[in-house]
Design a protein around this motif. Structure first.
Motif, PDB file in Angstrom:
ATOM      1  N   GLN A  42    -107.274  49.438  55.993  1.00 38.93           N
ATOM      2  CA  GLN A  42    -108.556  49.148  56.622  1.00 38.93           C
ATOM      3  C   GLN A  42    -108.772  47.650  56.808  1.00 38.93           C
ATOM      4  O   GLN A  42    -109.897  47.188  56.964  1.00 38.93           O
ATOM      5  N   LEU A  43    -107.681  46.892  56.837  1.00 35.36           N
ATOM      6  CA  LEU A  43    -107.791  45.441  56.972  1.00 35.36           C
ATOM      7  C   LEU A  43    -108.466  45.037  58.279  1.00 35.36           C
ATOM      8  O   LEU A  43    -109.160  44.025  58.336  1.00 35.36           O
ATOM      9  N   ASP A  44    -108.246  45.814  59.336  1.00 32.66           N
ATOM     10  CA  ASP A  44    -108.823  45.468  60.631  1.00 32.66           C
ATOM     11  C   ASP A  44    -110.253  45.958  60.786  1.00 32.66           C
ATOM     12  O   ASP A  44    -110.847  45.805  61.861  1.00 32.66           O
ATOM     13  N   ASP A  45    -110.809  46.570  59.745  1.00 36.64           N
ATOM     14  CA  ASP A  45    -112.172  47.103  59.837  1.00 36.64           C
ATOM     15  C   ASP A  45    -113.243  46.072  59.485  1.00 36.64           C
ATOM     16  O   ASP A  45    -114.430  46.323  59.689  1.00 36.64           O
ATOM     17  N   TYR A  46    -112.829  44.913  58.957  1.00 35.97           N
ATOM     18  CA  TYR A  46    -113.798  43.864  58.660  1.00 35.97           C
ATOM     19  C   TYR A  46    -114.349  43.298  59.970  1.00 35.97           C
ATOM     20  O   TYR A  46    -113.605  43.106  60.942  1.00 35.97           O
ATOM     21  N   ALA A  47    -115.647  43.005  59.987  1.00 42.75           N
ATOM     22  CA  ALA A  47    -116.316  42.592  61.227  1.00 42.75           C
ATOM     23  C   ALA A  47    -115.710  41.322  61.819  1.00 42.75           C
ATOM     24  O   ALA A  47    -115.452  41.250  63.038  1.00 42.75           O
ATOM     25  N   ASP A  48    -115.453  40.312  60.973  1.00 43.84           N
ATOM     26  CA  ASP A  48    -114.897  39.065  61.499  1.00 43.84           C
ATOM     27  C   ASP A  48    -113.489  39.269  62.034  1.00 43.84           C
ATOM     28  O   ASP A  48    -113.100  38.685  63.052  1.00 43.84           O
ATOM     29  N   ARG A  49    -112.735  40.125  61.365  1.00 42.79           N
ATOM     30  CA  ARG A  49    -111.368  40.421  61.804  1.00 42.79           C
ATOM     31  C   ARG A  49    -111.384  41.165  63.142  1.00 42.79           C
ATOM     32  O   ARG A  49    -110.570  40.883  64.033  1.00 42.79           O
ATOM     33  N   LYS A  50    -112.298  42.122  63.283  1.00 41.04           N
ATOM     34  CA  LYS A  50    -112.415  42.871  64.536  1.00 41.04           C
ATOM     35  C   LYS A  50    -112.730  41.937  65.702  1.00 41.04           C
ATOM     36  O   LYS A  50    -112.153  42.058  66.779  1.00 41.04           O
ATOM     37  N   PHE A  51    -113.667  41.014  65.472  1.00 34.36           N
ATOM     38  CA  PHE A  51    -114.068  40.087  66.538  1.00 34.36           C
ATOM     39  C   PHE A  51    -112.884  39.216  66.967  1.00 34.36           C
ATOM     40  O   PHE A  51    -112.633  39.042  68.171  1.00 34.36           O
ATOM     41  N   THR A  52    -112.169  38.665  65.988  1.00 37.47           N
ATOM     42  CA  THR A  52    -111.032  37.801  66.308  1.00 37.47           C
ATOM     43  C   THR A  52    -109.926  38.588  67.004  1.00 37.47           C
ATOM     44  O   THR A  52    -109.329  38.109  67.975  1.00 37.47           O
ATOM     45  N   SER A  53    -109.648  39.801  66.527  1.00 37.52           N
ATOM     46  CA  SER A  53    -108.616  40.647  67.144  1.00 37.52           C
ATOM     47  C   SER A  53    -108.970  40.971  68.584  1.00 37.52           C
ATOM     48  O   SER A  53    -108.110  40.913  69.480  1.00 37.52           O
ATOM     49  N   SER A  54    -110.233  41.307  68.816  1.00 37.08           N
ATOM     50  CA  SER A  54    -110.675  41.627  70.173  1.00 37.08           C
ATOM     51  C   SER A  54    -110.562  40.416  71.084  1.00 37.08           C
ATOM     52  O   SER A  54    -110.151  40.533  72.242  1.00 37.08           O
ATOM     53  N   THR A  55    -110.907  39.241  70.543  1.00 35.10           N
ATOM     54  CA  THR A  55    -110.815  38.013  71.333  1.00 35.10           C
ATOM     55  C   THR A  55    -109.373  37.707  71.717  1.00 35.10           C
ATOM     56  O   THR A  55    -109.080  37.345  72.867  1.00 35.10           O
ATOM     57  N   VAL A  56    -108.466  37.857  70.763  1.00 36.22           N
ATOM     58  CA  VAL A  56    -107.050  37.608  71.035  1.00 36.22           C
ATOM     59  C   VAL A  56    -106.523  38.590  72.082  1.00 36.22           C
ATOM     60  O   VAL A  56    -105.844  38.197  73.045  1.00 36.22           O
ATOM     61  N   THR A  57    -106.850  39.868  71.916  1.00 37.91           N
ATOM     62  CA  THR A  57    -106.378  40.888  72.858  1.00 37.91           C
ATOM     63  C   THR A  57    -106.921  40.640  74.258  1.00 37.91           C
ATOM     64  O   THR A  57    -106.182  40.721  75.255  1.00 37.91           O
ATOM     65  N   LEU A  58    -108.210  40.330  74.356  1.00 32.40           N
ATOM     66  CA  LEU A  58    -108.815  40.061  75.659  1.00 32.40           C
ATOM     67  C   LEU A  58    -108.214  38.817  76.307  1.00 32.40           C
ATOM     68  O   LEU A  58    -108.038  38.770  77.533  1.00 32.40           O
ATOM     69  N   THR A  59    -107.899  37.824  75.497  1.00 34.23           N
ATOM     70  CA  THR A  59    -107.279  36.608  76.024  1.00 34.23           C
ATOM     71  C   THR A  59    -105.904  36.907  76.616  1.00 34.23           C
ATOM     72  O   THR A  59    -105.547  36.419  77.697  1.00 34.23           O
ATOM     73  N   ILE A  60    -105.138  37.738  75.911  1.00 31.72           N
ATOM     74  CA  ILE A  60    -103.795  38.091  76.398  1.00 31.72           C
ATOM     75  C   ILE A  60    -103.875  38.950  77.650  1.00 31.72           C
ATOM     76  O   ILE A  60    -103.235  38.666  78.666  1.00 31.72           O
ATOM     77  N   VAL A  61    -104.682  40.020  77.574  1.00 31.27           N
ATOM     78  CA  VAL A  61    -104.762  40.973  78.690  1.00 31.27           C
ATOM     79  C   VAL A  61    -105.521  40.393  79.877  1.00 31.27           C
ATOM     80  O   VAL A  61    -105.171  40.648  81.035  1.00 31.27           O
ATOM     81  N   GLY A  62    -106.563  39.614  79.593  1.00 31.90           N
ATOM     82  CA  GLY A  62    -107.410  39.119  80.678  1.00 31.90           C
ATOM     83  C   GLY A  62    -106.999  37.792  81.263  1.00 31.90           C
ATOM     84  O   GLY A  62    -107.380  37.470  82.397  1.00 31.90           O
ATOM     85  N   ILE A  63    -106.217  37.003  80.514  1.00 33.07           N
ATOM     86  CA  ILE A  63    -105.844  35.671  81.001  1.00 33.07           C
ATOM     87  C   ILE A  63    -104.335  35.485  81.059  1.00 33.07           C
ATOM     88  O   ILE A  63    -103.768  35.190  82.115  1.00 33.07           O
ATOM     89  N   LEU A  64    -103.674  35.666  79.920  1.00 32.30           N
ATOM     90  CA  LEU A  64    -102.253  35.337  79.830  1.00 32.30           C
ATOM     91  C   LEU A  64    -101.384  36.236  80.718  1.00 32.30           C
ATOM     92  O   LEU A  64    -100.557  35.747  81.505  1.00 32.30           O
ATOM     93  N   LEU A  65    -101.565  37.542  80.602  1.00 35.51           N
ATOM     94  CA  LEU A  65    -100.745  38.459  81.405  1.00 35.51           C
ATOM     95  C   LEU A  65    -100.989  38.299  82.910  1.00 35.51           C
ATOM     96  O   LEU A  65    -100.026  38.281  83.687  1.00 35.51           O
ATOM     97  N   PRO A  66    -102.252  38.196  83.365  1.00 42.81           N
ATOM     98  CA  PRO A  66    -102.462  37.959  84.810  1.00 42.81           C
ATOM     99  C   PRO A  66    -101.800  36.675  85.304  1.00 42.81           C
ATOM    100  O   PRO A  66    -101.276  36.642  86.427  1.00 42.81           O
ATOM    101  N   ILE A  67    -101.836  35.611  84.475  1.00 43.07           N
ATOM    102  CA  ILE A  67    -101.173  34.370  84.879  1.00 43.07           C
ATOM    103  C   ILE A  67     -99.675  34.592  85.049  1.00 43.07           C
ATOM    104  O   ILE A  67     -99.055  34.098  86.000  1.00 43.07           O
ATOM    105  N   MET A  68     -99.090  35.364  84.122  1.00 42.61           N
ATOM    106  CA  MET A  68     -97.650  35.648  84.210  1.00 42.61           C
ATOM    107  C   MET A  68     -97.306  36.485  85.436  1.00 42.61           C
ATOM    108  O   MET A  68     -96.168  36.446  85.923  1.00 42.61           O
ATOM    109  N   MET A  69     -98.272  37.243  85.948  1.00 45.94           N
ATOM    110  CA  MET A  69     -98.026  38.103  87.107  1.00 45.94           C
ATOM    111  C   MET A  69     -98.231  37.374  88.436  1.00 45.94           C
ATOM    112  O   MET A  69     -97.900  37.924  89.498  1.00 45.94           O
ATOM    113  N   ILE A  70     -98.786  36.164  88.407  1.00 41.19           N
ATOM    114  CA  ILE A  70     -99.086  35.442  89.653  1.00 41.19           C
ATOM    115  C   ILE A  70     -97.861  35.270  90.557  1.00 41.19           C
ATOM    116  O   ILE A  70     -97.935  35.529  91.769  1.00 41.19           O
ATOM    117  N   PRO A  71     -96.688  34.825  90.028  1.00 40.76           N
ATOM    118  CA  PRO A  71     -95.524  34.699  90.922  1.00 40.76           C
ATOM    119  C   PRO A  71     -95.158  36.015  91.601  1.00 40.76           C
ATOM    120  O   PRO A  71     -94.796  36.017  92.786  1.00 40.76           O
TER     121      PRO A  71
END
Length: 279
Positions: A201-230
């Motif tokens: 249940q390590l990922d069930d802590y509120a601060d951990r959930k927020f950080t995990s969601s932020t990292v995932t959104l950054t990868i899916v919403g920013i990093l991966l689209p940038i990699m797909m631009i070419p």
């Protein structure tokens, strides 16, 4: 028969000898892996890992998608625009979602704070928890990278994809895999909970959930689209093949340039003397 959270020791009797042979025949024959053999053994011999053995080496969905890509990439080269889209999806999105699945399945083992109070032993070394984090990053890269390698070999054998294309895919996959793994360690480094009640249940802590969601959104919403631009510019005709490969190489260099300071920040965080005691 002893059971630990639905894990049966009979599973260990059947699976462990197979895992031992695989590691000694394939992984432990290389120098850098052999140096970390003891830590890897604590990972694949853990009841938590054996409890979720279906996710080790890729779960069913991973291999179904691998089969789909093998069908889509049949005879594909960089000349076909549709084929390039599948190549990019395999190189980036497929890798990220497998990395995320691996971290989710084995969060109790792969997370920095998954060691619990045992991590206190590392606090007496010069680099503190940085040594432990390096071992965990190495473990994630070894197991995820090995699975990706075998899946790419399967795709190559089934689809007869051009060898140059497969080498290009492998290079891209291994660079972004290393980057994704570094980013996915951020939640357990910046929001550690060494005094947990339930390791799963390590990922069930509120601060951990927020950080995990932020990292995932950054990868899916920013990093991966940038990699797909070419790829996008190539498909709409704004890039020729030479420009596609050039900008792809530049995007990979950008990823490497971003990951270096991120890794240094993780190191700075983990060498703090009070990291464990502040949580």
């Amino acid at each position: 028969m002893v059971k630990i959270d639905t894990y049966s020791t009979n599973t260990g009797y059947v699976i462990l000898p197979i895992l031992e042979k695989i590691h000694h025949w394939f992984l432990f024959n290389t120098g850098i892996v052999r140096k970390n053999a003891n830590y890897l053994k604590t990972f694949y011999r853990s009841p938590l890992m054996l409890k979720k053995i279906n996710g080790f080496g890729g779960d069913l969905l991973f291999w179904i998608l691998t089969g789909v890509f093998a069908g889509l990439l049949g005879g594909v080269s960089f000349e076909g625009k549709g084929g390039v889209l599948f190549i990019f999806l395999l190189s980036y999105y497929h890798v990220f979602f497998y990395c995320e699945s691996f971290f989710s399945s084995y969060k109790g083992l792969i997370s920095l704070d998954g060691e619990g109070q045992n991590a206190l032993l590392y606090s007496y070394t010069i680099d503190n928890l940085w040594i432990l984090l390096k071992k965990k990053i190495f473990t994630a890269n070894i197991y995820i990278g090995t699975t990706l390698l075998f899946s790419d070999i399967a795709i190559f054998l089934i689809s007869s994809t051009d060898l140059i294309v497969m080498i290009w895919i492998l290079i891209n996959q291994f660079i972004v895999m290393a980057a994704f793994n570094i980013l996915l360690f951020i939640p357990s480094v910046y929001n550690p909970h060494f005094n947990f009640f339930n390791i799963e249940q390590l990922d069930d802590y509120a601060d951990r959930k927020f950080t995990s969601s932020t990292v995932t959104l950054t990868i899916v919403g920013i990093l991966l689209p940038i990699m797909m631009i070419p790829c996008i510019f190539y498909m709409i005709g704004s890039f020729d093949l030479k420009a596609l490969l050039l900008f792809n190489a530049l995007s990979l260099l950008m990823i490497i340039a971003i990951m270096i300071p991120v890794l240094l920040m993780l190191k700075k965080r983990t060498i703090k003397k009070d990291l464990m005691f502040s949580r």
